[in-house]
Motif scaffolding. Structure first.
Motif, PDB file in Angstrom:
ATOM      1  N   ASP A  73       0.948  -1.027   0.056  1.00 31.41           N
ATOM      2  CA  ASP A  73      -0.024  -0.041   0.157  1.00 31.41           C
ATOM      3  C   ASP A  73       0.806   1.110   0.038  1.00 31.41           C
ATOM      4  N   LEU A  74       0.954   1.891  -1.125  1.00 35.89           N
ATOM      5  CA  LEU A  74       1.616   3.089  -1.228  1.00 35.89           C
ATOM      6  C   LEU A  74       1.066   4.540  -1.039  1.00 35.89           C
ATOM      7  N   TYR A  75      -0.317   4.204  -0.278  1.00 31.57           N
ATOM      8  CA  TYR A  75      -1.145   5.494  -0.003  1.00 31.57           C
ATOM      9  C   TYR A  75      -0.321   6.438   0.781  1.00 31.57           C
ATOM     10  N   THR A  76      -0.467   7.681   0.367  1.00 29.04           N
ATOM     11  CA  THR A  76       0.071   8.939   1.047  1.00 29.04           C
ATOM     12  C   THR A  76      -1.152   9.907   1.601  1.00 29.04           C
ATOM     13  N   PRO A  77      -1.196   9.836   2.893  1.00 28.09           N
ATOM     14  CA  PRO A  77      -2.587  10.449   3.402  1.00 28.09           C
ATOM     15  C   PRO A  77      -2.476  12.035   2.946  1.00 28.09           C
ATOM     16  N   GLY A  78      -3.561  12.455   2.713  1.00 30.12           N
ATOM     17  CA  GLY A  78      -3.840  13.805   2.169  1.00 30.12           C
ATOM     18  C   GLY A  78      -5.330  14.071   2.363  1.00 30.12           C
ATOM     19  N   THR A  79      -5.566  15.590   2.010  1.00 32.11           N
ATOM     20  CA  THR A  79      -7.074  15.840   2.058  1.00 32.11           C
ATOM     21  C   THR A  79      -7.240  16.768   0.748  1.00 32.11           C
ATOM     22  N   SER A  80      -6.444  16.365  -0.351  1.00 32.72           N
ATOM     23  CA  SER A  80      -6.509  17.168  -1.647  1.00 32.72           C
ATOM     24  C   SER A  80      -7.983  16.565  -2.468  1.00 32.72           C
ATOM     25  N   MET A  81      -8.045  17.448  -3.482  1.00 33.06           N
ATOM     26  CA  MET A  81      -9.486  16.931  -3.910  1.00 33.06           C
ATOM     27  C   MET A  81      -9.235  15.456  -4.710  1.00 33.06           C
ATOM     28  N   LEU A  82      -7.922  15.169  -5.110  1.00 31.81           N
ATOM     29  CA  LEU A  82      -7.721  13.765  -5.562  1.00 31.81           C
ATOM     30  C   LEU A  82      -7.987  12.709  -4.497  1.00 31.81           C
ATOM     31  N   HIS A  83      -7.564  12.976  -3.418  1.00 36.16           N
ATOM     32  CA  HIS A  83      -7.467  12.091  -2.309  1.00 36.16           C
ATOM     33  C   HIS A  83      -9.043  11.841  -1.794  1.00 36.16           C
ATOM     34  N   ARG A  84      -9.978  12.854  -1.960  1.00 38.02           N
ATOM     35  CA  ARG A  84     -11.326  12.756  -1.570  1.00 38.02           C
ATOM     36  C   ARG A  84     -12.047  12.076  -2.828  1.00 38.02           C
ATOM     37  N   VAL A  97       2.492  14.619 -19.716  1.00 39.43           N
ATOM     38  CA  VAL A  97       3.304  14.235 -18.562  1.00 39.43           C
ATOM     39  C   VAL A  97       3.467  15.528 -17.697  1.00 39.43           C
ATOM     40  N   VAL A  98       3.350  16.702 -18.484  1.00 39.98           N
ATOM     41  CA  VAL A  98       3.460  18.039 -17.814  1.00 39.98           C
ATOM     42  C   VAL A  98       1.910  18.112 -16.830  1.00 39.98           C
ATOM     43  N   ALA A  99       0.938  17.608 -17.466  1.00 44.06           N
ATOM     44  CA  ALA A  99      -0.362  17.725 -16.964  1.00 44.06           C
ATOM     45  C   ALA A  99      -0.386  16.742 -15.805  1.00 44.06           C
ATOM     46  N   ILE A 100       0.233  15.692 -15.965  1.00 41.38           N
ATOM     47  CA  ILE A 100       0.305  14.727 -14.744  1.00 41.38           C
ATOM     48  C   ILE A 100       1.102  15.044 -13.545  1.00 41.38           C
ATOM     49  N   LEU A 101       2.054  15.772 -13.908  1.00 35.59           N
ATOM     50  CA  LEU A 101       3.033  16.344 -12.872  1.00 35.59           C
ATOM     51  C   LEU A 101       2.174  17.389 -12.095  1.00 35.59           C
ATOM     52  N   ALA A 102       1.447  18.155 -12.746  1.00 43.16           N
ATOM     53  CA  ALA A 102       0.435  19.358 -12.131  1.00 43.16           C
ATOM     54  C   ALA A 102      -0.442  18.698 -11.385  1.00 43.16           C
ATOM     55  N   LEU A 103      -0.984  17.548 -11.578  1.00 43.62           N
ATOM     56  CA  LEU A 103      -1.930  16.592 -10.787  1.00 43.62           C
ATOM     57  C   LEU A 103      -1.276  16.426  -9.568  1.00 43.62           C
ATOM     58  N   TYR A 104       0.142  15.941  -9.595  1.00 42.92           N
ATOM     59  CA  TYR A 104       0.773  15.851  -8.392  1.00 42.92           C
ATOM     60  C   TYR A 104       0.822  17.066  -7.394  1.00 42.92           C
ATOM     61  N   ARG A 105       0.727  18.240  -8.201  1.00 43.09           N
ATOM     62  CA  ARG A 105       0.789  19.388  -7.182  1.00 43.09           C
ATOM     63  C   ARG A 105      -0.563  19.524  -6.608  1.00 43.09           C
ATOM     64  N   VAL A 106      -1.679  19.339  -7.410  1.00 44.86           N
ATOM     65  CA  VAL A 106      -2.944  19.233  -6.956  1.00 44.86           C
ATOM     66  C   VAL A 106      -3.052  18.557  -5.770  1.00 44.86           C
ATOM     67  N   ALA A 107      -2.565  17.255  -5.678  1.00 46.35           N
ATOM     68  CA  ALA A 107      -2.612  16.499  -4.819  1.00 46.35           C
ATOM     69  C   ALA A 107      -1.667  16.743  -3.607  1.00 46.35           C
ATOM     70  N   ASN A 108      -0.998  17.735  -3.665  1.00 47.45           N
ATOM     71  CA  ASN A 108       0.029  18.232  -2.510  1.00 47.45           C
ATOM     72  C   ASN A 108       1.055  16.816  -2.302  1.00 47.45           C
ATOM     73  N   ILE A 109       1.339  16.492  -3.331  1.00 46.95           N
ATOM     74  CA  ILE A 109       2.403  15.483  -3.421  1.00 46.95           C
ATOM     75  C   ILE A 109       3.721  15.994  -3.909  1.00 46.95           C
ATOM     76  N   PRO A 110       4.799  15.938  -3.061  1.00 48.35           N
ATOM     77  CA  PRO A 110       6.045  16.947  -3.697  1.00 48.35           C
ATOM     78  C   PRO A 110       6.543  16.140  -5.037  1.00 48.35           C
ATOM     79  N   MET A 111       7.209  17.091  -5.691  1.00 51.25           N
ATOM     80  CA  MET A 111       7.930  16.678  -6.939  1.00 51.25           C
ATOM     81  C   MET A 111       8.862  15.571  -6.818  1.00 51.25           C
ATOM     82  N   LYS A 112       9.646  15.471  -5.557  1.00 49.14           N
ATOM     83  CA  LYS A 112      10.570  14.542  -5.442  1.00 49.14           C
ATOM     84  C   LYS A 112       9.930  13.237  -5.230  1.00 49.14           C
ATOM     85  N   THR A 113       8.508  13.225  -4.805  1.00 44.13           N
ATOM     86  CA  THR A 113       8.059  11.866  -4.651  1.00 44.13           C
ATOM     87  C   THR A 113       7.569  11.570  -6.005  1.00 44.13           C
ATOM     88  N   ALA A 114       7.049  12.349  -6.779  1.00 40.62           N
ATOM     89  CA  ALA A 114       6.813  12.154  -8.307  1.00 40.62           C
ATOM     90  C   ALA A 114       7.778  11.675  -8.954  1.00 40.62           C
TER      91      ALA A 114
END
Length: 198
Positions: A3-14, A44-61
């Motif tokens: 399970d790689l789930y990263t806790p969060g409250t973003s729109m994608l998490h919900r 690829v750029v759009a997907i990386l933007a979604l990581y920002r929306v999910a508040n997941i650091p670029m380092k994690t991406a």
């Protein structure tokens, strides 16, 4: 463990797991159907933007694809040699986009929620002999397999580096293959231990 789930409250998490997995399937299909390098790069750029929306650091991406860089290099070199630079870039970017997108789903969705959602959807196929529990568990684990395999690749490479064998493809690939097979056996045992028989 998977399970790689990263806790969060973003729109994608919900967001419900069903729409996320449906979007993943549609996006992956669209990536395979189109053959434009520009569209793939923008994806690829759009997907990386979604990581920002999910508040997941670029380092994690970037960590999702960093362990597979040597595979990207091999793919790129082979495609460049046989088909040219443009196709080589397209193939590698498309693979990176697919891995990043699948990882984003697993990072923002609990394994249990994903399995429950897939099980409900697959019940429609139960009359024709499909076991919803077994299939949904297998798919859920498969979505997590590539990121986990990437982490294993990093561990193997670091271990071989201490032995001075990091430049040997065989020295890195063989332990990775053995651990991947062992993981597949563990997954199979887990499925059977839950009584998910076909």
């Amino acid at each position: 463990m998977l399970d790689l789930y990263t806790p969060g409250t973003s729109m994608l998490h919900r967001m419900s797991p069903g729409p996320k997995m449906a979007a993943l399937a549609i996006a992956a299909t669209a990536l395979f159907l189109q053959e434009s390098l520009l569209v793939t790069a923008l994806a690829v750029v759009a997907i990386l933007a979604l990581y920002r929306v999910a508040n997941i650091p670029m380092k994690t991406a970037l960590a999702q694809i960093r362990p597979l860089m040597w595979i990207f290099v091999i793919f790129f070199a082979v495609q460049w040699y046989f088909s040219g630079l443009t196709l080589a870039a397209y193939v590698v970017l498309r693979l990176a986009a697919l891995i990043l997108l699948a990882s984003l789903v697993t990072l923002t969705t609990r394994a249990s929620d994903m399995i429950d959602s897939m099980t409900r959807a697959l019940r429609l196929f139960k009359p024709i002999g499909v076991n919803p529990d077994k299939v949904s568990l297998a798919i859920s684990l498969a979505l997590r397999f590539i990121p986990v395999l990437g982490r294993i690749a990093t561990e193997v490479r670091e271990a071989q580096k201490t032995r001075g064998l990091e430049r040997s493809i065989i020295a890195v690939a063989m332990p990775l293959a053995i651990r991947a097979i062992k993981m597949a056996d563990d997954v199979s045992d887990a499925i059977e231990s839950r009584g998910y028989r076909s």
